[in-house]
Motif scaffolding. Structure first.
Motif, PDB file in Angstrom:
ATOM      1  N   GLU A   1      -8.886  -4.796   3.793  1.00 27.06           N
ATOM      2  CA  GLU A   1      -8.387  -5.014   2.209  1.00 27.06           C
ATOM      3  C   GLU A   1      -7.852  -6.032   2.118  1.00 27.06           C
TER       4      GLU A   1
ATOM      5  N   PHE B   1       0.580  -1.050  -0.032  1.00 25.79           N
ATOM      6  CA  PHE B   1      -0.558   0.165   0.510  1.00 25.79           C
ATOM      7  C   PHE B   1       0.537   0.854   0.184  1.00 25.79           C
TER       8      PHE B   1
ATOM      9  N   TRP C   1      -6.538  -0.584   4.539  1.00 25.90           N
ATOM     10  CA  TRP C   1      -5.596  -1.838   4.909  1.00 25.90           C
ATOM     11  C   TRP C   1      -5.945  -2.997   5.082  1.00 25.90           C
TER      12      TRP C   1
ATOM     13  N   LYS D   1      -3.899   5.607   6.739  1.00 28.72           N
ATOM     14  CA  LYS D   1      -5.620   4.296   6.284  1.00 28.72           C
ATOM     15  C   LYS D   1      -5.215   3.024   6.814  1.00 28.72           C
TER      16      LYS D   1
ATOM     17  N   GLY E   1       1.382  -4.912   3.850  1.00 26.38           N
ATOM     18  CA  GLY E   1       0.219  -5.366   4.620  1.00 26.38           C
ATOM     19  C   GLY E   1       0.818  -7.164   4.871  1.00 26.38           C
TER      20      GLY E   1
END
Length: 169
Positions: A129, A116, A126, A122, A165
């Motif tokens: 996601e 990312f 994430w 954010k 991530g």
């Protein structure tokens, strides 16, 4: 698939004297396999997910790791972070041997990765996601860790803030 190996952390560009500029090549959509991978575990205090004592904790842990000569090669540097609650964060520092005066742990399992780019705020998006990413591949998501590749000051200097991530599957 290799065990306990991450994609290469390229440290060839370091104009800040602090964090190298992260090169995301090779990090996105990878499957990592860890078996008893050794880490120092540390926690930080937070206020609604905003770290309060991260600098002090990271400095202490880094010093102990260096004193123990337990730093991995630069190409294998990895610090995994996750929020345990809005008030506490967990950080796992990859090491090559046990480190005195620090809590040791190991990590085993398979992890999918995604890269990312954007502001730290954010991270919650994430995490979601990453869970969706695992499910889209027919896997049940477990713990989600973030590898913050540069400190905030260096992210500003480089003009990019890459975060990797990792979702346990």
């Amino acid at each position: 698939m290799q065990t306990n190996v991450t994609p290469v952390f390229d440290d060839s560009v370091n104009t800040t004297g602090c964090c190298p500029k992260f090169n995301p090549e090779g990090w996105d959509s990878r499957l990592l396999h860890f078996k008893d991978k050794r880490f120092v575990r540390a926690t930080t205090k937070s206020a609604m997910h905003v770290p309060l004592n991260m600098g002090r904790v990271f400095t202490r842990v880094q010093g102990h790791i260096e004193d123990a000569a337990a730093l991995p090669e630069m190409s294998q540097i990895l610090v995994l972070s996750r929020d345990l609650s809005p008030w506490e964060g967990e950080h796992l520092f990859a090491v090559t041997r046990d480190v005195r005066n620090e809590e040791m742990t190991t990590l085993s399992g398979d992890f999918l990765t995604r890269v990312f780019e954007g502001p730290y705020r954010k991270a919650g998006d994430w995490v979601h996601e990453m869970e969706v990413f695992a499910q889209a591949r027919g896997k049940t998501p477990g713990r989600v860790f973030m590898f913050y590749t540069t400190c905030p000051r260096c992210a500003r200097a480089y003009g990019q803030n890459y975060v990797v991530g990792l979702v346990e599957i």
